[in-house]
Write a protein that holds these residues in place. Structure first.
Motif, PDB file in Angstrom:
ATOM      1  N   SER A  38     -41.905  61.884  49.205  1.00  0.00           N
ATOM      2  CA  SER A  38     -41.170  62.618  49.216  1.00  0.00           C
ATOM      3  C   SER A  38     -41.270  63.946  47.925  1.00  0.00           C
ATOM      4  N   ASP A  39     -41.768  64.809  48.156  1.00  0.00           N
ATOM      5  CA  ASP A  39     -42.475  66.507  47.733  1.00  0.00           C
ATOM      6  C   ASP A  39     -42.097  65.690  45.892  1.00  0.00           C
ATOM      7  N   ARG A 183     -37.881  74.661  53.115  1.00  0.00           N
ATOM      8  CA  ARG A 183     -39.480  74.726  52.705  1.00  0.00           C
ATOM      9  C   ARG A 183     -38.891  74.800  50.817  1.00  0.00           C
ATOM     10  N   SER A 187     -37.797  70.077  48.427  1.00  0.00           N
ATOM     11  CA  SER A 187     -36.498  68.758  48.670  1.00  0.00           C
ATOM     12  C   SER A 187     -35.935  68.247  47.984  1.00  0.00           C
ATOM     13  N   ARG A 206     -42.909  62.173  59.122  1.00  0.00           N
ATOM     14  CA  ARG A 206     -43.412  62.606  57.974  1.00  0.00           C
ATOM     15  C   ARG A 206     -43.595  64.332  57.229  1.00  0.00           C
ATOM     16  N   SER A 209     -39.529  63.660  55.775  1.00  0.00           N
ATOM     17  CA  SER A 209     -40.182  62.970  54.243  1.00  0.00           C
ATOM     18  C   SER A 209     -39.901  63.932  53.513  1.00  0.00           C
ATOM     19  N   ARG A 210     -41.126  65.024  53.620  1.00  0.00           N
ATOM     20  CA  ARG A 210     -41.821  66.245  52.415  1.00  0.00           C
ATOM     21  C   ARG A 210     -41.029  67.189  52.891  1.00  0.00           C
ATOM     22  N   PHE A 259     -48.749  73.384  54.783  1.00  0.00           N
ATOM     23  CA  PHE A 259     -47.689  71.884  54.723  1.00  0.00           C
ATOM     24  C   PHE A 259     -48.041  70.494  56.003  1.00  0.00           C
ATOM     25  N   GLU A 262     -51.104  68.909  55.022  1.00  0.00           N
ATOM     26  CA  GLU A 262     -51.018  68.105  53.742  1.00  0.00           C
ATOM     27  C   GLU A 262     -50.040  66.459  54.494  1.00  0.00           C
ATOM     28  N   SER A 263     -49.175  66.913  55.043  1.00  0.00           N
ATOM     29  CA  SER A 263     -47.980  65.864  55.624  1.00  0.00           C
ATOM     30  C   SER A 263     -48.525  64.874  56.660  1.00  0.00           C
TER      31      SER A 263
END
Length: 451
Positions: A38-39, A183, A187, A206, A209-210, A259, A262-263
């Motif tokens: 996670s972030d 966002r 997280s 994904r 979880s971010r 985002f 990246e995910s």
């Protein structure tokens, strides 16, 4: 390991030892421990600063809603598309997540009902969304049950029902609104998903979880969960859209696409990074099919494109499919939910929407309009009546062919049965070739074509 309760100001070592189960029995509490990946786990958590709930006061509560929020720590915003309630005080969730108690000693208990899905105006979508009852006020007469689990992060409550099963609606009413709403929490938030659908959670694991450093909560087991604050519902802006001025974190579609890259570990940012001109053709199997698809593919290949035909079923496996889309410079498809995947195309790519008879409004509203903010070039191929299967079925002078608006005036069901569910397309190859040539001219400065 013990989970699900509060860490106070003992700093990193209390958090670390508690996460291992060392201090929990001694101190009498446990902790929401972020899972790695996670972030929060990979960089947003500062071990020198005690864990705490994000300041929900910074949440985007505006106008009269903000006045109420400042006075009692609770406010609800009503919009055409959604309802959203925010509590900056301890809340208690029970009755399978469908009852939320928000304390306030200075008024009698008031009940408010929210269906936490961002398509409030659509009665069909909302039929499958369970109502969440919010009880705000003095609970002396009717006290809530005791906590089974006490968490140290904010709860966000939303439904995974509605029109899920359709990728457009999944992104439009859940994934993008979830990004807008959460966002800015970096997280430090926990998702409570009503009408829990495991397949939906797995498909978008994904993304989830971010946005959250913690396992989601399926409240169906009937446990009572306590949180230091809550957001019930998701904020919605427009079709596949984020408005910077309205977003709590000031996020735009650019931020959301970044985002997603990246995910899903998408490597191609711009089409100029691609070595081959790969064109993805969405091959529909039930409605709005291309009746001369093989001839279309041959023409595309003759113009120098490497054609990748994909069927909608493949889109269910988003981890792999997003990478496939990101490797393409062109997407071609008839109007339909599969075009939502334009969101994974690299910047500078071209999306060609084939617009069947009667589908002009939906084409630009749902896919054409949003493409620009995604950094995707949008081209439209509007078919002639002769290219529609409805022409052969009804004849050129029938209102279905000559006057689609007269069918639309009978209501959505009548319109859908004819133009959405009852129509296929036979492309005029010479006409369509002009659109492909234009696409090639757009891309030639970035991608080498075989000559």
């Amino acid at each position: 390991m013990c989970f699900d309760c509060v860490v106070h100001d003992d700093g990193f070592w209390s958090w670390f030892l508690c996460s291992l189960g060392v201090l929990c029995p001694i101190l009498g509490f446990s902790v929401d421990v972020p899972f790695f990946g996670s972030d929060l786990a990979v960089g947003f958590y500062n071990p020198r600063r005690p864990l705490r709930t994000p300041d929900i006061v910074e949440y985007s509560v505006r106008g009269d809603d903000r006045v109420q929020f400042d006075s009692n720590g609770f406010s609800c915003h009503t919009d055409f598309h959604y309802d959203l309630c925010v509590a900056n005080k301890p809340v208690r969730m029970y009755n399978k997540g469908l009852t939320v108690y928000v304390p306030y000693d200075h008024q009698p208990q008031v009940k408010r009902v929210v269906r936490p899905y961002a398509r409030k105006e659509d009665e069909t979508a909302m039929k499958s969304v369970s109502p969440v009852e919010i009880l705000h006020g003095d609970s002396t007469i009717n006290p809530p049950p005791a906590c089974n689990f006490t968490h140290n992060v904010t709860a966000v409550v939303f439904s995974s029902e509605g029109f899920t099963g359709n990728v457009f609606h999944e992104f439009n009413e859940i994934i993008i609104p979830l990004f807008i709403t959460t966002r800015h929490f970096r997280s430090r938030v926990k998702f409570v998903i009503t009408d829990f659908e495991l397949w939906m959670v797995e498909k978008y694991s994904r993304v989830i979880s971010r946005l959250s450093g913690y396992d989601v909560i399926n409240p169906e087991d009937g446990s009572v969960h306590c949180f230091p604050g809550a957001v019930i519902g998701l904020e919605y802006h427009d079709n596949l859209a984020l408005n910077v001025s309205d977003s709590p974190g000031g996020y735009s579609m650019y931020n959301f696409r970044k985002f997603l890259k990246e995910s899903y570990n998408l490597r191609t940012n711009h089409v100029s990074e691609l070595r081959k001109p790969v064109l993805m053709l969405i091959s529909r199997q039930n409605t709005r099919r291309f009746l001369n698809e093989h001839a279309m593919v041959a023409m595309m290949e003759g113009l120098g494109f490497q054609v990748l035909r994909v069927e909608p079923e493949r889109m269910m496996y988003l981890n792999e499919f997003s990478e496939l889309v990101n490797s393409c410079c062109v997407m071609v498809g008839a109007h339909g939910a599969g075009l939502t995947n334009e969101i994974f195309l690299p910047n500078g790519a071209v999306m060609i929407q084939v617009v069947p008879l009667g589908c002009e409004w939906g084409a630009i509203t749902y896919y054409g309009g949003p493409a620009k903010s995604m950094g995707v070039r949008y081209l439209e191929y509007k078919i002639e009546p002769e290219e529609s299967s409805l022409f052969d079925l009804y004849g050129k002078d029938h209102p279905v062919v000559r006057d689609p608006e007269s069918i639309m005036s009978k209501g959505y069901r009548a319109f859908r049965s004819v133009y959405v569910d009852g129509q296929d397309v036979k492309i005029n190859l010479e006409r369509f070739k002009k659109t492909l040539v234009e696409t090639k001219q757009i891309l030639e400065t970035s991608i080498p074509f075989n000559r």
